[in-house]
Structure formats: C-alpha cells, structure tokens
Design a protein around this motif. Structure first.
Motif, PDB file in Angstrom:
ATOM      1  N   LYS A 132       0.841  -1.205   0.000  1.00 33.36           N
ATOM      2  CA  LYS A 132       0.000   0.000   0.000  1.00 33.36           C
ATOM      3  C   LYS A 132       0.876   1.257   0.000  1.00 33.36           C
ATOM      4  O   LYS A 132       0.624   2.207  -0.739  1.00 33.36           O
ATOM      5  CB  LYS A 132      -0.918  -0.028   1.231  1.00 33.36           C
ATOM      6  N   LYS A 157       4.080  -4.173  -6.375  1.00 35.84           N
ATOM      7  CA  LYS A 157       4.805  -2.958  -5.971  1.00 35.84           C
ATOM      8  C   LYS A 157       6.031  -3.330  -5.132  1.00 35.84           C
ATOM      9  O   LYS A 157       7.115  -2.748  -5.293  1.00 35.84           O
ATOM     10  CB  LYS A 157       3.889  -2.023  -5.169  1.00 35.84           C
ATOM     11  N   ASN A 169      11.052   9.612  -0.760  1.00 40.03           N
ATOM     12  CA  ASN A 169      11.124   9.202  -2.168  1.00 40.03           C
ATOM     13  C   ASN A 169      12.554   9.027  -2.700  1.00 40.03           C
ATOM     14  O   ASN A 169      12.831   9.291  -3.867  1.00 40.03           O
ATOM     15  CB  ASN A 169      10.360  10.203  -3.058  1.00 40.03           C
ATOM     16  N   CYS A 175       2.434   2.218  -3.335  1.00 37.58           N
ATOM     17  CA  CYS A 175       1.522   2.500  -4.449  1.00 37.58           C
ATOM     18  C   CYS A 175       1.876   3.798  -5.159  1.00 37.58           C
ATOM     19  O   CYS A 175       1.728   3.899  -6.373  1.00 37.58           O
ATOM     20  CB  CYS A 175       0.076   2.589  -3.954  1.00 37.58           C
ATOM     21  N   ASP A 176       2.287   4.797  -4.398  1.00 40.08           N
ATOM     22  CA  ASP A 176       2.537   6.100  -5.010  1.00 40.08           C
ATOM     23  C   ASP A 176       3.933   6.642  -4.707  1.00 40.08           C
ATOM     24  O   ASP A 176       4.163   7.841  -4.757  1.00 40.08           O
ATOM     25  CB  ASP A 176       1.461   7.113  -4.601  1.00 40.08           C
ATOM     26  N   GLN A 177       4.852   5.749  -4.329  1.00 40.82           N
ATOM     27  CA  GLN A 177       6.230   6.205  -4.167  1.00 40.82           C
ATOM     28  C   GLN A 177       7.199   5.059  -4.436  1.00 40.82           C
ATOM     29  O   GLN A 177       6.855   3.884  -4.288  1.00 40.82           O
ATOM     30  CB  GLN A 177       6.486   6.821  -2.798  1.00 40.82           C
ATOM     31  N   ASP A 178       8.404   5.426  -4.844  1.00 44.73           N
ATOM     32  CA  ASP A 178       9.397   4.429  -5.236  1.00 44.73           C
ATOM     33  C   ASP A 178      10.173   3.858  -4.053  1.00 44.73           C
ATOM     34  O   ASP A 178      10.664   2.726  -4.105  1.00 44.73           O
ATOM     35  CB  ASP A 178      10.400   5.046  -6.229  1.00 44.73           C
TER      36      ASP A 178
END
Lengths: 201, 201
Positions: free
Chosen positions: B142, B181, B153, B145-148
């Motif tokens: 989770k 992910k 980051n 989902c929106d970060q590496d």
C-alpha cells in the motif's frame, strides 16, 4: 493541538503520554479499545495503516506512529535525549532492543493475563514469554549494576521506554524480587520531576 | 578497522554489511554460527550481553548492537539518511515497524523453514507467522503504491532494513506474486549503486 490515539493501559501509549507531559506539551487523547479491535477499523487504518496505537497527529496534520519513534521525535535536543554522539547511538540500540527483546515478552504476557484473564492452561505461550522476559530483565539488571540510568547516566527516553512495561511486569506474571537493581531503578524513574503514573495521564 | 560479529545468512547482519559497503567502509567480519548457539557463549556475551548479532566493535573499542541502530549511526549525515526533520522521524517509525511487525514474522518463518528445515507439521507457529507476515507485506504494498522508496522518495536505510528479509521472503514460505509494488521495489533496491547480494558481502 496534538492528538494522540492511545489506549490507557498500553505501556507503549503511556511512554508517549509521559514524555509529552514531562516536556510540558498539551495533547488530546482519543481512547482506543484495543481489546475490542478498534485499531483494526477502516477509519483508524486511514490514520495508521499498520493498525497500531500510539498514533500521533501533529499540529500540521502529519501522523507519526511507533512509540519509540515518537519519543525520539519529541526528545530531540531536550534533556530527555543523550547529547553525546555515541550515546545517541546507544539510545537507538536500547530502544530497538526494548521493542524486539523486552516488550514482546513483558507486554504480551501482561496482555494475555491482565487484559484477557488467561492462565497458563489457556495461553500455552506464557512459559516461553516468561523465559524470554526474564532474559530481558537479566540484561537490564546487569546493565544497572554500575549505573543509575540506561544511557549517559541520566534519565532519558530509554528509561521511559523500558519503564513502561517493566514497572507493571507483575501483571504479566513476573516477580521482580530477584531484580534489586531494576526495582531501585523503577523507584528512581518514579521520582523524576513531573513523573505521572499510567492512570494519571 | 571495524569488526562486525555477523552471520552470513542473517538479514539483520546483511543490512549492516550492505550499508557499510555502500558507504565505502572497510570492515572485518567474525562469522557466528547462530544455529549452533555461538551467540550464547560467555565470550560473546562479554561483547553483547543480549547475545545477538550483529554486534559491531568500533575503532575505539566501543560496541554497538541492534541492526537498525547501527544503520542510524553510520547513515547520519549521509545520502542514506533522510535530511528533512520529519522524514527523519518517519525513518525511525519505519525502522521500529520493521523490527516489531515485519522481521518477527518474515525472519522467524525463514529461520524455521530455511535453516531448521521445518514444515508446518514441525513448527505450529508457521501459519500465524505467515498471517502476520502477509499483513506486513500488505502495509508495504500500500505504501509503495505512489512512491518508489519508503521515506522521502529516495533510497535510504529504511529500504535497506526492509529489503533484508523481504527479498528472501520466499525462503520463509511467502509468495510475492500478489505484491507487484513490493517486487518492483526489490528490483529497484538491487539496482542501487554498490548494491551487493547477501552472499557477496
């Protein structure tokens, strides 16, 4: 205003309440019924995806979790954090040790016996938890042989972290009679300025 | 010269070896046979009373233990530690979460299956460890989902800490097929400059 998602009887939550109080912060608490599963609700998991208390919402709306991470955040550059470079690293060491080798024995045994009312017959993990917990208490007793506090010979967040479950170890079936140094250190923590019991804050 | 009491297959020890290598430190390792109980010897307990590896003897003779404490010690003011104040606190948060909610499931299941060769019939804890481990992997999936990477980051000691047991999760009976992910992040960590596998360092 800081908002702390907390459980009154949780040592991990008490650590945070005690440090915030000793530092003079005002904070609101939201009582979470851990036994009833309040931490597993979708509403709470939107705040802390790990589903654990304490979870602290800062003034800016950011959320910080993990009791010892919150201690490190607020103690930074205060009297409750070691100043010396290597003592800071020893602070990390003891905080990780507390969460890995101390809390999982003392807190879990206490939860089983004190909150769920289980005996050895109902929770077969208890003998193993006692063995592991006494090993942790042995490490503490030895370390306190020649010093009053855990790091830098002064009261710090390491003492707060280790105190949280040590001072209620009896509720998990532990007998501290064979630990005079730990017992004296518990009294020493209780005599610190602005110290409050788990029930008072 | 730094001396690291280490075990080749231990993810906790690998974390330290990987960071020291990525930072360009030279260090000597003393291989400890954990399965045979080498950490419980009086000789080793004189170095680390908690009887755990990794234990690192610094040039000055001081000893630092707990993998994530060693990471924090060496990453300080390097590219492997968050620079932003709150990101530092999130670094603490994830490191404590790793030791409390991730490692005790993934590493313990791996130790049981991969090192002791046990099956579910021989180790009744395994189903509970899998359940807890998948919960930890869910939290990671989770978050990614929106970060590496986990904090700020960019690759940091949080990624090193979480990578250590995540990338060998299959050895503890975990299947990462449902975690795209996490799987992509594992590849991303492996592509970092000076990255080495557990067997190489």
């Amino acid at each position: 205003m800081l908002t702390l998602y907390s459980n009154q009887g949780s040592g991990n939550c008490y650590k945070v309440r005690l440090l915030l109080h000793q530092l003079g912060y005002e904070f609101e608490t939201r009582e979470m019924d851990v036994v009833a599963g309040a931490c597993q609700s979708d509403e709470f998991k939107a705040i802390n995806p790990a589903g654990q208390v304490p979870a602290l919402v800062l003034d800016e709306g950011m959320v910080l979790c993990q009791s010892n991470a919150i201690l490190l955040h607020f103690a930074d550059e205060t009297q409750y954090m070691a100043m010396d470079y290597f003592d800071k690293s020893l602070t990390y060491q003891w905080l990780f040790w507390e969460q890995y080798s101390h809390e999982p024995a003392l807190a879990v045994a206490r939860y089983s016996m004190h909150y769920l009312g289980q005996s050895e017959a109902e929770d077969p993990r208890l003998p193993m938890l006692w063995q592991k917990g006494y090993q942790a208490l042995d490490v503490m007793e030895k370390h306190l042989c020649d010093q009053d506090f855990f790091v830098g010979n002064r009261y710090s967040i390491v003492d707060i972290a280790l105190f949280a479950y040590s001072h209620v170890a009896d509720q998990g079936g532990f007998d501290l009679a064979a630990y005079p140094k730990v017992s004296a250190w518990i009294d020493r923590v209780k005599s610190q300025p602005r110290w409050k019991s788990m029930d008072e804050i």
